[in-house]
Design a protein around this motif. Structure first.
Motif, short mmCIF file in Angstrom:
data_model
loop_
_atom_site.label_atom_id
_atom_site.label_comp_id
_atom_site.label_asym_id
_atom_site.label_seq_id
_atom_site.Cartn_x
_atom_site.Cartn_y
_atom_site.Cartn_z
N VAL A 110 58.19 28.09 57.66
CA VAL A 110 57.60 28.64 56.45
C VAL A 110 57.99 27.74 55.30
CG1 VAL A 110 59.59 30.16 56.07
CG2 VAL A 110 57.39 30.70 54.99
N VAL A 111 57.07 27.57 54.33
CA VAL A 111 57.35 26.71 53.18
C VAL A 111 56.51 27.19 52.00
CG1 VAL A 111 55.58 25.02 53.82
CG2 VAL A 111 57.48 24.32 52.36
N PHE A 112 57.12 27.17 50.79
CA PHE A 112 56.43 27.53 49.56
C PHE A 112 55.72 26.31 48.99
CE2 PHE A 112 58.83 31.50 49.26
CZ PHE A 112 57.90 32.32 48.63
N SER A 113 54.63 26.56 48.26
CA SER A 113 53.91 25.49 47.58
C SER A 113 54.73 24.99 46.39
CB SER A 113 52.55 26.00 47.09
OG SER A 113 51.94 25.06 46.24
N PRO A 114 54.69 23.69 46.09
CA PRO A 114 55.45 23.17 44.95
C PRO A 114 54.78 23.40 43.59
CG PRO A 114 54.30 21.38 46.06
CD PRO A 114 54.06 22.61 46.87
N PHE B 78 62.69 28.47 49.61
CA PHE B 78 62.73 29.04 48.26
C PHE B 78 61.40 28.79 47.56
CE2 PHE B 78 67.43 28.52 48.64
CZ PHE B 78 67.79 29.81 48.31
N SER B 79 61.02 29.72 46.69
CA SER B 79 59.89 29.48 45.81
C SER B 79 60.29 28.44 44.77
CB SER B 79 59.44 30.78 45.13
OG SER B 79 60.50 31.31 44.35
N ARG B 80 59.33 27.91 44.04
CA ARG B 80 59.61 26.80 43.12
C ARG B 80 60.57 27.20 41.99
NH1 ARG B 80 54.51 26.20 39.04
NH2 ARG B 80 53.97 28.42 38.87
N ILE C 297 62.30 33.88 44.81
CA ILE C 297 61.88 34.47 46.08
C ILE C 297 62.37 33.58 47.21
CG2 ILE C 297 59.94 35.27 47.48
CD1 ILE C 297 58.29 35.54 44.95
N LEU C 298 62.85 34.21 48.27
CA LEU C 298 63.22 33.51 49.49
C LEU C 298 62.36 34.03 50.63
CD1 LEU C 298 65.13 31.57 51.08
CD2 LEU C 298 66.58 33.58 51.50
N ALA C 299 61.71 33.13 51.36
CA ALA C 299 60.89 33.51 52.51
C ALA C 299 61.62 33.12 53.78
CB ALA C 299 59.53 32.80 52.45
N THR C 300 61.61 34.01 54.76
CA THR C 300 62.21 33.74 56.07
C THR C 300 61.22 34.13 57.16
OG1 THR C 300 63.23 35.95 56.20
CG2 THR C 300 64.54 34.17 55.21
N CYS C 301 61.27 33.39 58.28
CA CYS C 301 60.40 33.69 59.42
C CYS C 301 61.26 33.78 60.68
CB CYS C 301 59.30 32.63 59.58
SG CYS C 301 59.91 30.95 59.79
N SER C 302 60.70 34.39 61.71
CA SER C 302 61.49 34.65 62.90
C SER C 302 60.63 34.59 64.15
CB SER C 302 62.16 36.02 62.80
OG SER C 302 61.19 37.05 62.93
N LEU C 303 61.30 34.74 65.29
CA LEU C 303 60.60 34.73 66.59
C LEU C 303 59.75 35.97 66.80
CD1 LEU C 303 63.38 33.35 68.98
CD2 LEU C 303 61.57 32.11 67.82
#
Length: 489
Positions: A241-245, A200-202, A206-212
């Motif tokens: 994947v990770v959002f900045s804090p 999740f964004s801070r 927004i939700l970010a997802t990543c895949s193969l």
């Protein structure tokens, strides 16, 4: 008195005459069976002697020296699948055989050549490696940042203790009630290939997802039906994947040995290159200035987000490093690996201050509690362990799942509860007070790879190898008029 006859004296042995040679040979021929037994005994004694001699041999411990001595003795420097200790044991047995066989001259020549080479090379073993100036500045910056955050945490704890209006037990009960009321809110396909990570964004919009497939998708909340952006630049599968804090930037890790920094609109800002093998996890430092990555090259690294420079290459795990997490104050980092260890590092000094042993299989995820002194870890032994940094030992062992634990994550505000994702297709929520099971979220049809929790703990996102994104929200807050948790900024 009865008289006994005299005892018969044994007949004297007389050598055979003339034709008795054949009979004598037949009498003293050693059977084939006895000969084989004797040979086996001799071989066993020879092996025992070699082992004793090998144990007494002075064999170098440095792998480079071991390879060099094997080369000088005419043996293969390495065998397929051979590790450092196995190579050293093979050298010890080779030297023992040469010693027993009387080939000391050959050994002495090898020793003399090795001594001459060491004198020429002047090998010096350093106890530490001096880091760059940028690393020193980063350590000072982290120390200043952590002191301020620690002071705020202590101040907040004192206020909660002394203020009569603060009821910690009531807040905990309320948070656990919200967690117990978690139900499936929506489900959507996230990619054509299995999903591997989410964040999740801070602000939770927004939700970010990543895949193969190597693609990272950004989705608009609260319904993950509107795709905001697609991030494509990795050449292999994206593993995390990770959002900045501190802002809306996000970082991705990939099996192509790189990590990348993005804007939410899909603009590529930085590429972090340096790892020698595929990446596993990525995490932002709480200040947002630094990025940590773990890799199967047995190291984790710290990067400067603004310049893209590598500040720290940290060794310490004997096998691949998988999980990484930063303490909310920013002073400590935790790493976990396939060596079944969870290590805690002091970023201000660079020292490994704790090494937690307890898992019997690889540790895949670590996460700090907001209180600053509890660390959760999960791994392939299906357990979630809670470690106390103050007591330097395991505080609690949770038999969390029926399959490996892929990720552990504390509720980000006060650590009221802990969520664990597993390959048994479930996500379990545990009380942060007594670690009892609060809620089990079942709905995925395949392995759950990752999860994330919004800052106000109102929503949990999970992604799975069934290619779906699922959002879990509490139905109890609707009954109580939509109350949400207050966030201390």
């Amino acid at each position: 008195m009865v008289q006994h006859p005299p005892l018969a004296r044994p007949r004297a042995f007389r050598p055979p005459q003339n034709g008795g040679a054949k009979a004598d040979d037949e009498r003293y021929v050693i059977p084939e069976e006895s000969r084989q037994v004797r040979e086996r005994q001799e071989r066993a004694m020879q092996e025992l002697l070699i082992r004793r001699c090998a144990a007494a041999m002075a064999v170098p411990t440095n792998d480079k020296s071991v390879r060099g001595r094997l080369r000088r003795l005419g043996d293969a420097i390495t065998l397929f699948g051979e590790r450092e200790m196995e190579r050293r044991a093979r050298l010890a047995q080779l030297m023992a055989r040469l010693d027993i066989g009387g080939q000391l001259d050959r050994l002495l020549r090898a020793y003399e050549e090795e001594v001459e080479d060491e004198e020429e090379e002047e090998v010096q073993y350093l106890f530490f490696t001096e880091g760059p100036k940028e690393l020193r500045e980063a350590r000072i910056d982290i120390a200043k940042y952590s002191i301020k955050r620690a002071a705020l945490r202590v101040q907040r704890a004192k206020r909660r203790r002394d203020d009569p209006d603060e009821d910690v037990d009531a807040e905990t009960e309320w948070a656990l009630k919200q967690a117990k009321g978690m139900v499936l809110d929506c489900s959507s396909f996230g990619d054509d290939r299995p999903l591997t990570g989410c964040s999740f964004s801070r602000d939770g919009t927004i939700l970010a997802t990543c895949s193969l497939s190597g693609v990272t998708n950004l989705w608009e909340m609260p319904q993950v039906t509107n795709k905001i952006a697609v991030l494509k630049d990795h050449k292999e599968r994206v593993t995390d994947v990770v959002f900045s804090p501190v802002d809306d930037c996000l970082a991705t890790a990939s099996a192509d040995r790189t990590a990348k920094l993005w804007k939410p609109d899909g603009t590529l800002l930085q590429t972090f290159e340096g790892h020698l093998d595929r990446l596993a996890r990525v995490a932002f430092h709480p200040s947002g200035k630094y990025l940590g990555t773990t890799s199967f090259d047995k190291t984790w690294r710290l990067w400067d987000v603004n310049t893209g420079a590598e500040l720290l290459l940290q060794e310490g795990h004997s096998r691949s490093v998988y999980g990484i997490a930063f303490q909310q104050e920013g002073a400590l980092a935790a790493s976990s690996g396939l060596d079944s260890l969870a290590r805690v590092w002091d970023l201000r000094t660079g020292r490994s201050i704790l090494a937690f042993q307890g898992h019997i299989k690889p540790v895949l995820s670590v996460n700090f509690s907001p209180n600053g002194y509890h660390l959760a870890s999960g791994g392939e032994d299906s357990q979630c362990r809670i470690w106390d940094l103050r007591m330097r030992k395991s505080l609690y062992v949770i038999p969390a799942h029926a399959n490996l634990v892929s990720q552990v994550k504390y509720e980000p505000q006060e650590g009221y509860f802990l969520a664990t994702a597993s390959y048994d297709m479930k996500v379990n929520i545990w009380s942060g007070r007594d670690f009892s099971l609060v809620k089990s979220l079942a709905g995925h049809e395949s392995k759950v790879a990752s999860l994330d929790i919004t800052a106000d703990s109102s929503c949990i996102a999970t992604v799975s190898h069934d290619r779906t994104i699922k959002l879990w929200t509490s139905n109890s807050k609707e009954e109580e008029g939509g109350e949400t948790m207050d966030i201390d900024l």
